[in-house]
Enzyme design. Structure first.
Site, short mmCIF file in Angstrom:
data_model
loop_
_atom_site.label_atom_id
_atom_site.label_comp_id
_atom_site.label_asym_id
_atom_site.label_seq_id
_atom_site.Cartn_x
_atom_site.Cartn_y
_atom_site.Cartn_z
N GLU A 35 165.53 36.44 28.81
CA GLU A 35 164.90 37.27 29.84
C GLU A 35 165.85 38.35 30.34
O GLU A 35 166.77 38.08 31.13
CB GLU A 35 164.45 36.38 31.02
CG GLU A 35 163.49 35.27 30.64
CD GLU A 35 162.17 35.78 30.09
OE1 GLU A 35 161.75 36.90 30.45
OE2 GLU A 35 161.55 35.04 29.30
N GLU A 76 161.73 35.15 39.71
CA GLU A 76 161.84 35.58 38.31
C GLU A 76 161.76 34.40 37.36
O GLU A 76 161.11 34.47 36.30
CB GLU A 76 163.14 36.35 38.10
CG GLU A 76 163.29 36.94 36.70
CD GLU A 76 162.23 37.99 36.39
OE1 GLU A 76 161.57 37.86 35.33
OE2 GLU A 76 162.06 38.93 37.17
N GLU A 83 154.97 33.15 32.03
CA GLU A 83 154.77 33.99 30.85
C GLU A 83 155.01 33.20 29.56
O GLU A 83 154.26 33.36 28.60
CB GLU A 83 155.70 35.21 30.89
CG GLU A 83 155.28 36.23 31.92
CD GLU A 83 156.14 37.48 31.92
OE1 GLU A 83 157.19 37.48 31.23
OE2 GLU A 83 155.76 38.44 32.60
#
Length: 132
Positions: A35, A76, A83
Site C-alpha cells: 500500500e 488507511e 479493498e
C-alpha cells in the site's frame, strides 16, 4: 440456525495473544509492502511525531497531534483491508463494491482533513500566540 466455529479463531490464553501480535505484524508488513498510501502516511508520521513533541506545550497537545496521525494510519489500514477483501470477490466492476471502496476512500479523506485541521489550529495558535 447452525453455528459454525471458525478454525482460525483461537481459544484464548497466551496463545491467543501471541497469534494476535503475529497477525498484527503480518498486517503491518502487508500494508507496508502493498500500500503506497500507507507508506506515504507512515513517512509523515515518522517526520511529524518528533515535531509534535517539540512544538507541543502540554502532554495533551502532543497526544492530540500524534493521535490524529495514528488515526489516519488506522483508517488507511481499514480501507486497505476493505479493498483487499473486495478484490478477492471480483476484480470486475460491481456498483456495490465500487461504492464500498469509495466509502473507504472517503473515510481516509475525512481522517486526513481532521488531522490537517487539528495541526493547523494548534500550530496556528503557537504562531499567533507565542509563549513569552
Amino acid at each position: 440456525m447452525t453455528h459454525h466455529n471458525s478454525p482460525y479463531k483461537s481459544k484464548g490464553g497466551f496463545g491467543r495473544l501471541f497469534n494476535a501480535l503475529r497477525y498484527s505484524a503480518q498486517g503491518f508488513k502487508a500494508a507496508f509492502q502493498h500500500e503506497a498510501a500507507f507508506r506515504q502516511e507512515l513517512l509523515l508520521v515518522v517526520i511529524l511525531t518528533p515535531l509534535a513533541i517539540w512544538i507541543s506545550r502540554s502532554m495533551g497537545e502532543a497526544l492530540l497531534l500524534i493521535g490524529t496521525l495514528v488515526f489516519v494510519l488506522i483508517v488507511e489500514l481499514l480501507n486497505s483491508a476493505l479493498e483487499a477483501l473486495a478484490d478477492t470477490i471480483t476484480l470486475e466492476h460491481h456498483p456495490l463494491i465500487g461504492r464500498a471502496k469509495d466509502l473507504g476512500s472517503a473515510a481516509v479523506m475525512l481522517s486526513i482533513i481532521f488531522c490537517t485541521v487539528t495541526w493547523l489550529c494548534i500550530v496556528g495558535a503557537h504562531i499567533l500566540v507565542p509563549v513569552i
